[in-house]
Design a protein around this motif. Structure first.
Motif, PDB file in Angstrom:
ATOM      1  N   GLY A 218       0.818  -1.211   0.000  1.00 38.51           N
ATOM      2  CA  GLY A 218       0.000   0.000   0.000  1.00 38.51           C
ATOM      3  C   GLY A 218       0.851   1.258   0.000  1.00 38.51           C
ATOM      4  N   ASN A 219       1.722   1.385  -0.989  1.00 40.82           N
ATOM      5  CA  ASN A 219       2.700   2.472  -1.024  1.00 40.82           C
ATOM      6  C   ASN A 219       2.455   3.448  -2.167  1.00 40.82           C
ATOM      7  OD1 ASN A 219       3.356   0.801  -3.137  1.00 40.82           O
ATOM      8  ND2 ASN A 219       5.532   0.599  -2.618  1.00 40.82           N
ATOM      9  N   TYR A 220       1.244   3.510  -2.676  1.00 36.42           N
ATOM     10  CA  TYR A 220       0.949   4.357  -3.827  1.00 36.42           C
ATOM     11  C   TYR A 220      -0.367   5.105  -3.619  1.00 36.42           C
ATOM     12  CZ  TYR A 220      -2.138   0.426  -5.020  1.00 36.42           C
ATOM     13  OH  TYR A 220      -3.098  -0.556  -4.979  1.00 36.42           O
ATOM     14  N   ILE A 221      -0.600   6.071  -4.472  1.00 38.75           N
ATOM     15  CA  ILE A 221      -1.886   6.769  -4.517  1.00 38.75           C
ATOM     16  C   ILE A 221      -2.615   6.318  -5.775  1.00 38.75           C
ATOM     17  CG2 ILE A 221      -1.146   8.816  -5.806  1.00 38.75           C
ATOM     18  CD1 ILE A 221      -3.457   8.774  -2.688  1.00 38.75           C
ATOM     19  N   THR A 222      -3.929   6.291  -5.707  1.00 41.15           N
ATOM     20  CA  THR A 222      -4.726   5.748  -6.806  1.00 41.15           C
ATOM     21  C   THR A 222      -5.672   6.793  -7.373  1.00 41.15           C
ATOM     22  OG1 THR A 222      -4.803   3.709  -5.525  1.00 41.15           O
ATOM     23  CG2 THR A 222      -6.175   3.808  -7.492  1.00 41.15           C
ATOM     24  N   LEU A 223      -5.808   6.789  -8.684  1.00 42.67           N
ATOM     25  CA  LEU A 223      -6.842   7.566  -9.362  1.00 42.67           C
ATOM     26  C   LEU A 223      -7.935   6.599  -9.784  1.00 42.67           C
ATOM     27  CD1 LEU A 223      -7.742  10.296 -10.593  1.00 42.67           C
ATOM     28  CD2 LEU A 223      -6.638   9.562 -12.712  1.00 42.67           C
TER      29      LEU A 223
END
Length: 319
Positions: A218-223
């Motif tokens: 869970g090391n990212y940002i999501t669009l």
């Protein structure tokens, strides 16, 4: 859904996602760009919004008003165009806070986040993080040369028991745009943008096979996007991929997939506006979601600041 149709849907989804993965990039590595957002101010804002005497939920309208007043004061430091959109639910008044930047006329970009919480909790990630994102965006937008009018909207009543009702603050706001025939280029929903993890298996998904494509950290940002929602989501995705300092991934699916419409952007979809959600995926990652453990100490402020940087740069880059 009958089992056979469920399996058929999963099979079709696999092929669709594989096609998207092959022909359209779904991930972009962060770039070594100048840091813009101020982590000290972000921490201060988070402290104020989360440390109320009682939880900022619909049962405590006085506390909601105090948080709205703080948001209002901070936004007024950045623009003279701040107003409150007041509405009543069961004879109790609630309010959205709206700040505007850029050209007065023409298409608008709406950036929204809700400041209320579910039941009794601090709600640091859900959604003080998104609300503070608005405040820091305001500081960045203050002196920016903007092509579009940008309205930052802090909503109330996103959480149960008002979720999916016409009493959501975002439902009130989206309807007012629609009723007044205001042109909207697109809406960006900031929902849970403060929790990240580098641990293996810290990220889950509505369909387990998605882990093969998106990874288990869970090391990212999501669009988050839905199908058939106009040109804005694709344009914003391109801008965000080009402008972000944090690992960024894009997820596009039917709106009925669990979690895809779990925030304020759903009300803009309802009125035919293009809308996207910028999120860390909430409960698919953050197990503190809707519990008393969603506290200030769990927020990764430096990573959250990079998300805000990316959204700001992407807005500037939109054609």
């Amino acid at each position: 859904m009958k089992p056979i149709f469920k399996y058929l849907f999963i099979l079709v989804a696999v092929f669709l996602l594989f096609g998207i993965y092959v022909f359209f990039p779904i991930s972009a590595q962060g770039k070594p760009l100048e840091r813009l957002a101020d982590t000290t101010r972000i921490s201060q804002d988070l402290q104020v919004i989360t440390q109320t005497a009682v939880s900022r939920n619909y049962k405590n309208p006085t506390v909601l008003d105090s948080v709205a007043a703080y948001i209002n004061r901070e936004l007024k430091k950045q623009t003279n165009s701040v107003n409150e959109q007041k509405f009543k639910v069961e004879n109790q008044e609630y309010k959205n806070v709206i700040a505007s930047f850029g050209p007065e006329d023409g298409e608008r970009i709406i950036v929204g986040a809700h400041y209320d919480v579910c039941e009794e909790q601090q709600g640091a990630d859900d959604n003080a993080s998104g609300t503070v994102g608005l405040l820091e965006l305001a500081r960045l937008l203050k002196n920016a040369n903007l092509k579009y009018r940008v309205d930052l909207v802090a909503y109330t009543l996103e959480e149960p028991p008002f979720f999916r009702t016409d009493y959501m603050g975002s439902a009130v706001h989206a309807k007012s745009l629609y009723d007044h025939k205001i042109p909207v280029k697109g809406m960006i929903c900031l929902e849970t943008i403060g929790y990240f993890s580098e641990k293996e298996n810290s990220q889950s998904y509505p369909l387990s096979f998605l882990k093969w494509i998106y990874g288990d950290k869970g090391n990212y940002i999501t669009l988050v996007q839905k199908f058939n929602n106009g040109a804005f989501p694709s344009d914003f995705k391109k801008s965000l991929f080009d402008s972000n300092s944090i690992l960024t991934k894009s997820f596009k699916s039917p709106s009925f997939l669990t979690g895809v419409d779990f925030s304020d952007h759903l009300n803009y979809w309802k009125y035919g506006y293009s809308a996207v959600m910028v999120t860390n995926t909430a409960f698919y990652r953050n197990k503190n979601y809707h519990t008393g453990n969603d506290t200030l100490e769990t927020i990764d402020v430096p990573q959250m600041a990079l998300v805000i940087d990316g959204v700001f740069r992407a807005i500037l880059a939109l054609e």
